[in-house]
Design a protein around this motif. Structure first.
Motif, PDB file in Angstrom:
ATOM      1  N   PRO A 111       0.824  -1.218   0.000  1.00 17.51           N
ATOM      2  CA  PRO A 111       0.000   0.000   0.000  1.00 17.51           C
ATOM      3  C   PRO A 111       0.856   1.267   0.000  1.00 17.51           C
ATOM      4  CG  PRO A 111      -0.787  -1.571   1.646  1.00 17.51           C
ATOM      5  CD  PRO A 111       0.512  -2.096   1.135  1.00 17.51           C
ATOM      6  N   ILE A 112       0.296   2.353  -0.543  1.00 15.42           N
ATOM      7  CA  ILE A 112       1.050   3.599  -0.716  1.00 15.42           C
ATOM      8  C   ILE A 112       1.617   4.113   0.595  1.00 15.42           C
ATOM      9  CG2 ILE A 112       0.865   6.044  -1.345  1.00 15.42           C
ATOM     10  CD1 ILE A 112       1.025   4.297  -3.741  1.00 15.42           C
ATOM     11  N   CYS A 113       0.802   4.143   1.656  1.00 13.21           N
ATOM     12  CA  CYS A 113       1.286   4.668   2.937  1.00 13.21           C
ATOM     13  C   CYS A 113       2.461   3.843   3.477  1.00 13.21           C
ATOM     14  CB  CYS A 113       0.149   4.703   3.961  1.00 13.21           C
ATOM     15  SG  CYS A 113      -1.078   5.983   3.632  1.00 13.21           S
ATOM     16  N   ASP A 114       2.387   2.523   3.314  1.00 13.56           N
ATOM     17  CA  ASP A 114       3.496   1.665   3.755  1.00 13.56           C
ATOM     18  C   ASP A 114       4.739   1.902   2.897  1.00 13.56           C
ATOM     19  OD1 ASP A 114       1.871   0.601   5.691  1.00 13.56           O
ATOM     20  OD2 ASP A 114       1.284  -1.136   4.496  1.00 13.56           O
ATOM     21  N   ILE A 115       4.526   2.158   1.601  1.00 12.16           N
ATOM     22  CA  ILE A 115       5.657   2.459   0.711  1.00 12.16           C
ATOM     23  C   ILE A 115       6.348   3.743   1.164  1.00 12.16           C
ATOM     24  CG2 ILE A 115       6.291   3.164  -1.634  1.00 12.16           C
ATOM     25  CD1 ILE A 115       4.096   1.325  -2.674  1.00 12.16           C
ATOM     26  N   LEU A 116       5.559   4.736   1.487  1.00 17.24           N
ATOM     27  CA  LEU A 116       6.126   6.012   1.940  1.00 17.24           C
ATOM     28  C   LEU A 116       6.923   5.831   3.224  1.00 17.24           C
ATOM     29  CD1 LEU A 116       3.080   8.341   1.179  1.00 17.24           C
ATOM     30  CD2 LEU A 116       5.222   8.229  -0.083  1.00 17.24           C
ATOM     31  N   ASN A 117       6.441   4.952   4.119  1.00 16.00           N
ATOM     32  CA  ASN A 117       7.191   4.648   5.344  1.00 16.00           C
ATOM     33  C   ASN A 117       8.513   3.959   5.022  1.00 16.00           C
ATOM     34  OD1 ASN A 117       5.320   5.700   7.177  1.00 16.00           O
ATOM     35  ND2 ASN A 117       4.130   3.797   7.224  1.00 16.00           N
TER      36      ASN A 117
END
Length: 399
Positions: free
Chosen positions: A76-82
């Motif tokens: 997921p995008i938010c996990d990628i950003l993390n």
């Protein structure tokens, strides 16, 4: 944007601690309320500023590549950003990811969140991410962007490295020449004058220049610094930027290199846009904003206007009088066969190779020019010093 460490409570009285980013304490409290949390206390940890250096093209290419791999892995995008936040070392990107993650968590799109960052990501990259989100091909577009920025980085790096030697030689020669004119030659000529030898014209000219520089060094320095300051301020104006950008195209030795860099950026960018399903008019509108040369953009505006009126692309590009004829022929074939994106990709590779060759040619031309210039300067100084000595020796031989 500030980074806060906070303490909050749930409806059940459970204490929650964490860190997050927000523009103010009030906004932080509102954000927590949407999660059924009530802010008890908080403190600012760090202010996210935009004073960090802008990432270079190599860093952007790595960022795009890593982002693409993560998306293909189904994260997921938010996990990628993390994940990217933990791995990226560049300060401005690292700080911006906190802001982007916070905005994405609020329900904003990725490209809109990236637009809120200042002086971090190229505008072309943000536009392409928007297209990727809309088409569902974000992973593919990010991979293409990684290749695009990697190639541009290599080309610009090769060009910059090739200019280091000529610039170093020129600066060193200028400093040494000033030192000889101001400190060495006057003392030497003064000693020769004690022999009452005849001073040749070239020596008198060099001595006159030397005396002038020694007597008016501060004035000369101030005038030159003032001229440089005025030039820099002029180049900050729109007219000055236009003149300078046009000069880049017409410069005898470096001009061909710069042209190929712009042509490569133009054709590869259009290839990415057309491959992603963007219409020709929209592609030209996007590419117009990211070219980076005002003179080229001014010429490109006429092409854009012609296309909107229904004109064919090859004739419109030909009216710019900038592109080589082989590119005009490739564009015409691409229009007739419906393979413009492929033709632009082929042209981009050709322009890239031409740019590399022109960098080598520019370096090969600049080196002998500097050697000739260096030889002339040294020759003048040697003649100015040796001719009086020969006259002294000639006078001594007559006694």
């Amino acid at each position: 944007m500030m980074k806060f460490k906070y303490m909050a409570k749930t409806y059940d009285g459970i204490t929650i601690k964490g860190t997050t980013c927000s523009d103010s304490i009030e906004e932080l409290a509102l954000d927590l309320r949407t999660k059924d949390l009530f802010l008890i206390k908080c403190r600012s940890i760090k202010k996210i500023t935009e004073i960090s250096p802008k990432p270079n093209l190599k860093t952007i290419a790595i960022f795009c590549k890593q982002f693409s791999i993560c998306i293909k892995s189904g994260i997921p995008i938010c996990d990628i950003l993390n994940l990217l936040y933990e791995q990226i070392q560049h300060k401005s990107i690292k700080n911006s990811l906190l802001n982007i993650r916070g905005n994405v968590q609020k329900g904003n799109s990725l490209h809109r969140s990236m637009q809120n960052t200042i002086n971090v990501y190229p505008e072309f990259m943000i536009n392409m991410i928007y297209l990727g989100e809309e088409s569902g091909k974000l992973d593919i577009i990010l991979e293409e962007l990684a290749v695009y920025y990697e190639k541009e980085h290599k080309l610009l790096k090769k060009f910059t490295n090739s200019m280091i030697y000529p610039c170093t030689v020129f600066v060193t020669l200028t400093i040494v020449s000033f030192f000889l004119f101001i400190k060495v030659i006057p003392v030497f000529i003064t000693n020769l004058n004690t022999f009452h030898a005849k001073i040749p014209l070239i020596t008198r000219l060099v001595l006159g220049m030397s005396n002038f520089l020694a007597a008016n060094f501060l004035w000369v320095l101030m005038i030159n610094l003032t001229a440089v300051f005025i030039l820099i301020e002029y180049l900050k104006t729109e007219k000055g930027k236009m003149v300078f950008d046009k000069l880049k195209f017409s410069c005898p030795i470096l001009g061909p290199v710069y042209k190929r860099i712009i042509y490569t950026r133009f054709t590869r960018g259009l290839n990415i846009l057309l491959t992603s399903g963007v219409g020709l008019v929209s592609a030209f509108e996007i590419i117009h904003d990211v070219i980076g040369n005002r003179y080229f953009k001014l010429k490109l505006k006429t092409v854009f206007d012609d296309i909107k009126k229904g004109g064919d692309l090859s004739s419109s590009l030909n009216s710019m009088n900038l592109f080589p004829q082989f590119f005009m022929a490739m564009t015409k074939i691409g229009e007739e066969t419906g393979n413009l994106d492929e033709m632009f990709l082929i042209a981009a590779d050709i322009f890239y190779e031409d740019a590399e060759e022109n960098v080598e040619k520019a370096t090969a031309l600049l080196e002998p020019i500097l050697i000739i210039f260096l030889g002339v300067m040294i020759g003048i100084i040697i003649l100015a010093v040796m001719l009086p000595m020969l006259n002294v020796m000639d006078s001594a031989g007559k006694f």
